[in-house]
Design an enzyme around this catalytic site. Structure first.
Site, PDB file in Angstrom:
ATOM      1  N   LYS A 168      15.253 -13.440 -10.674  1.00 56.37           N
ATOM      2  CA  LYS A 168      14.963 -12.309 -11.566  1.00 56.37           C
ATOM      3  C   LYS A 168      14.058 -12.757 -12.709  1.00 56.37           C
ATOM      4  O   LYS A 168      13.073 -12.120 -13.029  1.00 56.37           O
ATOM      5  CB  LYS A 168      16.282 -11.797 -12.132  1.00 56.37           C
ATOM      6  CG  LYS A 168      16.722 -10.416 -12.082  1.00 56.37           C
ATOM      7  CD  LYS A 168      16.596  -9.496 -10.954  1.00 56.37           C
ATOM      8  CE  LYS A 168      15.714  -9.762  -9.802  1.00 56.37           C
ATOM      9  NZ  LYS A 168      16.157  -9.308  -8.533  1.00 56.37           N
ATOM     10  N   ARG A 194       5.192   0.310  -6.185  1.00 53.29           N
ATOM     11  CA  ARG A 194       5.134  -0.547  -5.001  1.00 53.29           C
ATOM     12  C   ARG A 194       4.191  -1.732  -5.190  1.00 53.29           C
ATOM     13  O   ARG A 194       4.219  -2.676  -4.423  1.00 53.29           O
ATOM     14  CB  ARG A 194       4.677   0.265  -3.792  1.00 53.29           C
ATOM     15  CG  ARG A 194       5.697   1.292  -3.336  1.00 53.29           C
ATOM     16  CD  ARG A 194       5.103   2.199  -2.283  1.00 53.29           C
ATOM     17  NE  ARG A 194       4.779   1.486  -1.067  1.00 53.29           N
ATOM     18  CZ  ARG A 194       5.556   1.414  -0.003  1.00 53.29           C
ATOM     19  NH1 ARG A 194       6.702   2.035  -0.003  1.00 53.29           N
ATOM     20  NH2 ARG A 194       5.193   0.740   1.057  1.00 53.29           N
ATOM     21  N   LYS A 196       7.077  -3.771  -3.971  1.00 50.63           N
ATOM     22  CA  LYS A 196       8.475  -3.349  -3.823  1.00 50.63           C
ATOM     23  C   LYS A 196       8.983  -3.532  -2.403  1.00 50.63           C
ATOM     24  O   LYS A 196      10.099  -3.969  -2.194  1.00 50.63           O
ATOM     25  CB  LYS A 196       8.630  -1.890  -4.276  1.00 50.63           C
ATOM     26  CG  LYS A 196      10.069  -1.397  -4.236  1.00 50.63           C
ATOM     27  CD  LYS A 196      10.954  -2.162  -5.200  1.00 50.63           C
ATOM     28  CE  LYS A 196      12.405  -1.776  -5.104  1.00 50.63           C
ATOM     29  NZ  LYS A 196      13.279  -2.812  -5.703  1.00 50.63           N
ATOM     30  N   HIS A 231      22.092 -35.567  -8.744  1.00 48.53           N
ATOM     31  CA  HIS A 231      21.422 -36.098  -7.558  1.00 48.53           C
ATOM     32  C   HIS A 231      19.908 -35.903  -7.626  1.00 48.53           C
ATOM     33  O   HIS A 231      19.228 -35.998  -6.613  1.00 48.53           O
ATOM     34  CB  HIS A 231      22.003 -35.458  -6.294  1.00 48.53           C
ATOM     35  CG  HIS A 231      23.462 -35.750  -6.142  1.00 48.53           C
ATOM     36  ND1 HIS A 231      23.922 -36.948  -5.655  1.00 48.53           N
ATOM     37  CD2 HIS A 231      24.552 -35.029  -6.494  1.00 48.53           C
ATOM     38  CE1 HIS A 231      25.250 -36.951  -5.676  1.00 48.53           C
ATOM     39  NE2 HIS A 231      25.652 -35.783  -6.193  1.00 48.53           N
ATOM     40  N   GLY A 285      -0.469  -1.325   6.544  1.00 45.62           N
ATOM     41  CA  GLY A 285      -0.179  -2.227   7.662  1.00 45.62           C
ATOM     42  C   GLY A 285      -1.335  -3.188   7.874  1.00 45.62           C
ATOM     43  O   GLY A 285      -2.223  -3.318   7.021  1.00 45.62           O
ATOM     44  N   CYS A 315       0.824  -1.203   0.000  1.00 45.88           N
ATOM     45  CA  CYS A 315       0.000   0.000   0.000  1.00 45.88           C
ATOM     46  C   CYS A 315       0.864   1.261   0.000  1.00 45.88           C
ATOM     47  O   CYS A 315       2.006   1.230   0.453  1.00 45.88           O
ATOM     48  CB  CYS A 315      -0.862   0.026   1.244  1.00 45.88           C
ATOM     49  SG  CYS A 315      -1.818  -1.465   1.465  1.00 45.88           S
ATOM     50  N   GLU A 317      20.159 -15.788  -7.930  1.00 39.28           N
ATOM     51  CA  GLU A 317      19.591 -14.464  -8.179  1.00 39.28           C
ATOM     52  C   GLU A 317      19.050 -14.369  -9.616  1.00 39.28           C
ATOM     53  O   GLU A 317      17.982 -13.804  -9.856  1.00 39.28           O
ATOM     54  CB  GLU A 317      20.659 -13.391  -7.907  1.00 39.28           C
ATOM     55  CG  GLU A 317      20.289 -11.978  -8.279  1.00 39.28           C
ATOM     56  CD  GLU A 317      19.050 -11.428  -7.589  1.00 39.28           C
ATOM     57  OE1 GLU A 317      18.494 -12.072  -6.688  1.00 39.28           O
ATOM     58  OE2 GLU A 317      18.605 -10.336  -7.997  1.00 39.28           O
TER      59      GLU A 317
HETATM   60  C1  F6R Z   1      13.480  -9.325  -5.910  1.00 39.18           C
HETATM   61  C2  F6R Z   1      13.201  -8.412  -4.833  1.00 39.18           C
HETATM   62  C3  F6R Z   1      12.876  -8.975  -3.495  1.00 39.18           C
HETATM   63  C4  F6R Z   1      13.572  -8.133  -2.397  1.00 39.18           C
HETATM   64  C5  F6R Z   1      13.116  -8.606  -1.015  1.00 39.18           C
HETATM   65  C6  F6R Z   1      13.818  -7.850   0.088  1.00 39.18           C
HETATM   66  O1  F6R Z   1      13.816  -8.659  -7.080  1.00 39.18           O
HETATM   67  O2  F6R Z   1      13.226  -7.234  -5.008  1.00 39.18           O
HETATM   68  O3  F6R Z   1      13.231 -10.317  -3.396  1.00 39.18           O
HETATM   69  O4  F6R Z   1      14.944  -8.270  -2.546  1.00 39.18           O
HETATM   70  O5  F6R Z   1      11.732  -8.406  -0.894  1.00 39.18           O
HETATM   71  O6  F6R Z   1      13.586  -6.490   0.004  1.00 39.18           O
HETATM   72  P1  F6R Z   1      14.458  -5.467   0.815  1.00 39.18           P
HETATM   73  O7  F6R Z   1      15.842  -5.548   0.286  1.00 39.18           O
HETATM   74  O8  F6R Z   1      13.827  -4.142   0.567  1.00 39.18           O
HETATM   75  O9  F6R Z   1      14.399  -5.897   2.249  1.00 39.18           O
END
Ligand code: F6R
Length: 613
Positions: free
Chosen positions: A492, A27, A608, A511, A101, A2, A488
């Site tokens: 992605k 976000r 985000k 395995h 929240g 939010c 990673e």
């Molecule tokens: C993936 C991504 C998420 C964040 C995770 C932690 O591209 O962005 O996996 O890395 O939610 O977020 P932060 O670093 O803000 O704690």
């Protein structure tokens, strides 16, 4: 997650609120809404869907007020719908609330309010808040200037869970009251204008003079005044901070997506993260945290704790810390760490990594560790974020705002900063590691120009993206730090292209996972460690002989005849290889998602910053 934007000033509020909500779109959200006070009454417009729809709604032009609150909602309690969208009003329409929240005891509060004669029109937890405020306002027999503040304060004392709220009242049409606990909120000021936001980029167009609220803060905001209170409703002083991000740094510029812009910003972000820490012929400069030799000598274990991409950065630096400091390191996922009762005491050091600094699990893990006597270091990209206010020490990555949901430049900056921190620890401990330290320092300084070489060589990646964009399963394999980068790369790809992908240690294939390899399955291998070149190429041969298509990201001498697709990256110290090997794979994920016509910056179901568990 939010988003909240609020405004009180002398301009028409609605365009400022809408502009702020548009800046928070990254976000992730499913509905949007706005409330202002028009001719003494609260006026609210909200809908399921995009902020653009709110902006185009026929009633929006009727809003002339110079005060208002607005919100983008990411559904937790109740499906995305206009009834569940914020702002929420009490049933008498005296107060309007936007909330980030989760109110954990909302059922209990709702039952109490229903018994007191209140009714509800949404499925949300939030709707209890305006009704509680109205309840406390109505039973207060005083009529002094603090009646609104008192009612909000009493209401939040009843709330269990997390909240950042902004409240409008028709009884005080020139005032917004905000409060926070475990959910971020800031106030920006620009002469006689005040801006409220859950995230700084929402208001950077108007000001960079920002008050960052602490847990328990409650603020009464009018055009000309800010009155800060603590959790006991005692007046307190607060100082604003000048935020160095400018409005342009959170714009897309000439790039089609934020993600692509942020991938291309990596050379600059890494340079900024190194900043002035590497000093020629001297030890690294970490005077901002001042960790003593006597303290570090007593540390028996380091835990690196984080979520998602940030956790993957931790995996990349574990061997660097172990090699440079001789201290064993464990890397934990924060949501697991906080409940697994790890062995923590004053001899353990916890390093929490969080780009946003607002990830609920990472903050909780840090608080647990602190409560058990461990010192904590926060690595964050956001000045003043919640985690930085909880940690004993804070180090910033200085990567600039990261807007795209898929994290890119934060990851490479985190590895850079943590490598420098490992070097710093070895220097503080006076360990005989001069050779490797000098080599790492020199190589770190060369990374920006090496990253640029990759960024100028994208055609092969675009071609490969076209070849694989219709796949349903893709595998990433590597050994050691190449496996760390593979984890990673796989995250992605899956998060923005929705292609199922997995990462495996190359040696683990036999395995089990090799059972999944059949004709035309794509396997992407990363090979940057000369010692493991033969073993890694054998593993790739094994998948080729079962019909797999392969792409190899490498800086080694891989046999071109045996492998049709090889993407070469510059040579680099093996400890730093993930910083370079991930870049073509970030680009690959981007171009696959683009090829599929997906919304790269706003992948489905993702947010985000994950401020709830
Ligand atoms: C993936 C991504 C998420 C964040 C995770 C932690 O591209 O962005 O996996 O890395 O939610 O977020 P932060 O670093 O803000 O704690």
């Amino acid at each position: 997650m939010c988003g909240i934007v609020g405004y009180v000033g002398k301009k028409k509020a609605s365009p400022i609120l809408i502009n702020g909500l548009l800046k928070l779109e990254y976000r992730g959200y499913d509905s949007a809404g706005i409330a202002t006070i028009e001719n003494g009454n609260i006026f609210c417009i909200k809908n399921k869907g995009r902020v653009k729809e709110l902006q185009n709604s026929k009633d929006i032009d009727k809003l002339n007020s110079t005060i208002g609150i607005s919100h983008t909602r990411w559904a937790t309690h109740g499906k995305p719908s206009s009834a569940n969208a914020h702002p929420h009003l009490d049933c008498h329409k005296n107060f309007a609330v936007v909330h980030n929240g989760i109110i954990e005891n909302y059922i209990e509060l709702k039952n109490f309010l229903i018994n007191a004669g209140y009714s509800f029109s949404s499925e949300t937890d939030t709707e209890v808040i305006p009704n509680l405020i109205d309840y406390y306002y109505s039973i207060d027999k005083e009529s002094g200037p603090d009646k609104f503040v008192n009612a909000v304060h009493k209401a939040i004392l009843d709330l269990k869970g997390s909240y950042a709220i902004a409240v409008l009242s028709k009884y005080e049409p020139d005032t917004i009251i905000v409060a926070r606990k475990d959910s971020p909120l800031v106030i920006g000021i620009n002469n006689d204008e005040k801006f409220i936001a859950s995230d700084i980029p929402a208001i950077l167009d108007y000001t960079n003079n920002i008050f960052i609220l602490d847990d328990g803060d409650l603020v009464k905001i009018t055009q000309n005044n800010l009155t800060f209170y603590n959790k006991n409703l005692e007046k307190i002083d607060k100082k604003s901070k000048i935020i160095t991000w400018d409005a342009k740094s959170s714009d897309k510029g000439n790039f089609e997506h934020y993600m692509l812009k942020e991938i291309y910003e990596q050379p600059t972000a890494i340079r900024e993260t190194i900043g002035t820490r590497i000093v020629p012929n001297k030890k690294c400069d970490f005077s901002d945290i001042n960790i003593s030799k006597s303290y570090l000598s007593e540390i028996s274990r380091i835990y690196i704790v984080a979520c998602g991409t940030a956790m993957h950065a931790g995996v990349c630096v574990k061997p660097i810390f172990e090699k440079l400091t001789n201290i064993p390191v464990e890397v934990d996922i924060a949501s697991e760490f906080r409940y697994r009762e790890p062995l923590i005491d004053s001899h353990t050091l916890i390093i929490c990594i969080s780009q946003s600094g607002e990830t609920a699990d990472t903050i909780a893990a840090l608080k647990n560790a602190k409560a058990n006597g461990s010192k904590t270091i926060a690595i964050s990209n956001v000045i003043g974020s919640s985690i930085t206010r909880e940690a004993d020490y804070t180090l910033y990555t200085h990567a600039g705002p990261e807007i795209a949901v898929a994290s890119t430049k934060a990851y490479t900056s985190q590895i850079t900063l943590l490598t420098l921190l490992a070097i710093h620890f070895a220097e503080v401990l006076d360990l005989p590691k001069t050779e490797i330290i000098d080599s790492l320092k020199n190589e770190l300084l060369e990374i920006p120009s090496k990253a640029n070489i990759i960024l100028e060589n994208v055609d092969a990646i675009k071609d490969f993206a076209k070849k694989i964009c219709k796949e349903t399963d893709i595998f990433f394999i590597g050994r050691g730090l190449d496996y760390a980068a593979a984890m990673e790369a796989s995250l992605k790809l899956k998060e923005i292209s929705y292609i199922h992908s997995d990462s495996y240690q190359s040696g683990e294939l036999k395995h089990g996972p090799i059972a999944l390899i059949e004709e035309d399955v794509t396997v992407i291998g990363i090979i940057t460690d000369r010692r493991l070149l033969d073993k890694s190429t054998s593993n790739l041969q094994e998948v080729i002989s079962r019909g797999a298509k392969t792409l190899i990201i490498t800086n080694q001498d891989v046999d071109k005849k045996a492998f049709p697709y090889i993407y070469n990256i510059p040579k680099i110290h093996p400890f730093l290889s993930p910083i370079l090997s991930i870049i073509p794979l970030q680009l690959l994920a981007y171009y696959v998602a683009k090829e599929k016509g997906l919304d790269v910056d706003k992948p489905r179901n993702l947010a985000k910053s994950v401020t709830v568990e």
